[in-house]
Design a protein around this motif. Structure first.
Motif, short mmCIF file in Angstrom:
data_model
loop_
_atom_site.label_atom_id
_atom_site.label_comp_id
_atom_site.label_asym_id
_atom_site.label_seq_id
_atom_site.Cartn_x
_atom_site.Cartn_y
_atom_site.Cartn_z
N GLY A 48 0.78 -1.22 0.00
CA GLY A 48 0.00 0.00 0.00
C GLY A 48 0.81 1.28 0.00
O GLY A 48 0.26 2.35 0.11
N GLY A 49 2.12 1.22 -0.12
CA GLY A 49 2.88 2.44 -0.21
C GLY A 49 4.10 2.54 0.67
O GLY A 49 4.69 3.59 0.80
N SER A 50 4.53 1.45 1.25
CA SER A 50 5.74 1.45 2.06
C SER A 50 6.94 1.05 1.19
O SER A 50 6.95 -0.04 0.63
N PRO A 51 7.96 1.92 1.07
CA PRO A 51 9.14 1.54 0.28
C PRO A 51 9.80 0.26 0.79
O PRO A 51 10.27 -0.55 0.00
N GLU A 52 9.80 0.06 2.10
CA GLU A 52 10.40 -1.15 2.66
C GLU A 52 9.65 -2.41 2.19
O GLU A 52 10.28 -3.43 1.91
N SER A 53 8.34 -2.32 2.10
CA SER A 53 7.54 -3.46 1.63
C SER A 53 7.81 -3.76 0.16
O SER A 53 7.84 -4.91 -0.26
N VAL A 54 8.00 -2.71 -0.63
CA VAL A 54 8.31 -2.88 -2.05
C VAL A 54 9.65 -3.61 -2.20
O VAL A 54 9.76 -4.57 -2.96
N ILE A 55 10.65 -3.18 -1.46
CA ILE A 55 11.98 -3.79 -1.54
C ILE A 55 11.95 -5.23 -1.05
O ILE A 55 12.54 -6.13 -1.66
N ARG A 56 11.25 -5.48 0.05
CA ARG A 56 11.15 -6.85 0.59
C ARG A 56 10.46 -7.77 -0.41
O ARG A 56 10.86 -8.92 -0.60
N THR A 57 9.44 -7.27 -1.09
CA THR A 57 8.74 -8.07 -2.10
C THR A 57 9.69 -8.46 -3.22
O THR A 57 9.72 -9.62 -3.64
N ALA A 58 10.49 -7.51 -3.71
CA ALA A 58 11.46 -7.80 -4.77
C ALA A 58 12.52 -8.78 -4.28
O ALA A 58 12.87 -9.74 -4.98
N ARG A 59 13.04 -8.55 -3.08
CA ARG A 59 14.11 -9.39 -2.53
C ARG A 59 13.66 -10.85 -2.42
O ARG A 59 14.45 -11.77 -2.61
N ASN A 60 12.38 -11.07 -2.14
CA ASN A 60 11.86 -12.44 -2.02
C ASN A 60 11.39 -13.01 -3.35
O ASN A 60 10.91 -14.14 -3.40
N GLY A 61 11.51 -12.22 -4.44
CA GLY A 61 11.17 -12.73 -5.76
C GLY A 61 9.69 -12.79 -6.07
O GLY A 61 9.27 -13.47 -7.01
N PHE A 62 8.88 -12.07 -5.29
CA PHE A 62 7.44 -12.05 -5.55
C PHE A 62 7.09 -10.95 -6.54
O PHE A 62 7.82 -9.97 -6.69
N SER A 63 5.95 -11.08 -7.18
CA SER A 63 5.42 -9.99 -8.01
C SER A 63 4.74 -8.99 -7.08
O SER A 63 4.26 -9.34 -6.01
N LEU A 64 4.69 -7.73 -7.53
CA LEU A 64 4.19 -6.63 -6.72
C LEU A 64 2.83 -6.17 -7.22
O LEU A 64 2.64 -5.95 -8.41
N MET A 65 1.88 -6.05 -6.31
CA MET A 65 0.56 -5.47 -6.62
C MET A 65 0.40 -4.23 -5.76
O MET A 65 0.35 -4.33 -4.54
N LEU A 66 0.37 -3.07 -6.40
CA LEU A 66 0.18 -1.82 -5.66
C LEU A 66 -1.31 -1.60 -5.43
O LEU A 66 -2.09 -1.59 -6.38
N ALA A 67 -1.69 -1.43 -4.20
CA ALA A 67 -3.08 -1.19 -3.84
C ALA A 67 -3.31 0.31 -3.75
O ALA A 67 -2.94 0.95 -2.78
N ILE A 68 -3.88 0.87 -4.80
CA ILE A 68 -4.09 2.31 -4.88
C ILE A 68 -5.55 2.60 -4.58
O ILE A 68 -6.42 2.33 -5.40
N ILE A 69 -5.83 3.10 -3.39
CA ILE A 69 -7.23 3.32 -3.02
C ILE A 69 -7.60 4.78 -2.91
O ILE A 69 -8.73 5.12 -2.60
N GLY A 70 -6.66 5.66 -3.18
CA GLY A 70 -6.98 7.08 -3.13
C GLY A 70 -5.82 7.92 -3.61
O GLY A 70 -4.67 7.48 -3.59
N GLY A 71 -6.11 9.11 -4.06
CA GLY A 71 -5.08 10.02 -4.53
C GLY A 71 -4.70 9.75 -5.97
O GLY A 71 -5.15 8.78 -6.58
N PRO A 72 -3.85 10.60 -6.50
CA PRO A 72 -3.44 10.43 -7.90
C PRO A 72 -2.59 9.18 -8.09
O PRO A 72 -1.65 8.94 -7.33
N THR A 73 -2.93 8.40 -9.08
CA THR A 73 -2.21 7.14 -9.31
C THR A 73 -0.77 7.38 -9.75
O THR A 73 0.09 6.53 -9.51
N ALA A 74 -0.46 8.53 -10.32
CA ALA A 74 0.89 8.81 -10.79
C ALA A 74 1.91 8.78 -9.64
O ALA A 74 3.08 8.46 -9.85
#
Length: 114
Positions: A42-68
């Motif tokens: 949902g927007g934590s840089p640490e979670s993004v990096i941990r997801t990559a490090r473990n070889g998983f695909s990333l799904m960003l949960a965008i529930i508000g604000g500009p998607t850019a």
């Protein structure tokens, strides 16, 4: 442990939350030899990096604000993947957005209320 189990190979693991595993396999195995897994972030840089490090695909949960503003997390994910030792890359990034209609309600014939 979860990341290792998804590889569908024997796993050895020890920790504090469950009994240790010593070279155990989980069945049944998939046809592809690995179970594709997406991790929702949902927007934590640490979670993004941990997801990559473990070889998983990333799904960003965008529930508000500009998607850019979430593009930064996609770039961070790719950079984290690129920093890992080379090997087959199965991980991907995607996003999902929840949209709300701000228009006025319509009746059954498609007319807006007046």
């Amino acid at each position: 442990m979860f990341a290792e189990l998804l590889k569908e190979k024997p796993v050895s693991w020890s920790g504090t939350t469950r009994k240790s595993l010593d070279g155990l396999s989980v069945f049944p195995h998939s046809e592809s030899g690995a179970i594709p897994t997406w991790i929702g972030v949902g927007g934590s840089p640490e979670s993004v990096i941990r997801t990559a490090r473990n070889g998983f695909s990333l799904m960003l949960a965008i529930i508000g604000g500009p998607t850019a503003r979430f593009a930064l997390f996609s770039h961070l994910f790719r950079e984290a993947l690129d920093s890992l030792p080379r090997g087959p890359r199965q991980a991907r990034a995607a996003g999902t957005a929840r949209r709300r209609s701000l228009s006025r309600p319509r009746d059954r014939d498609g007319r807006t209320g007046g």
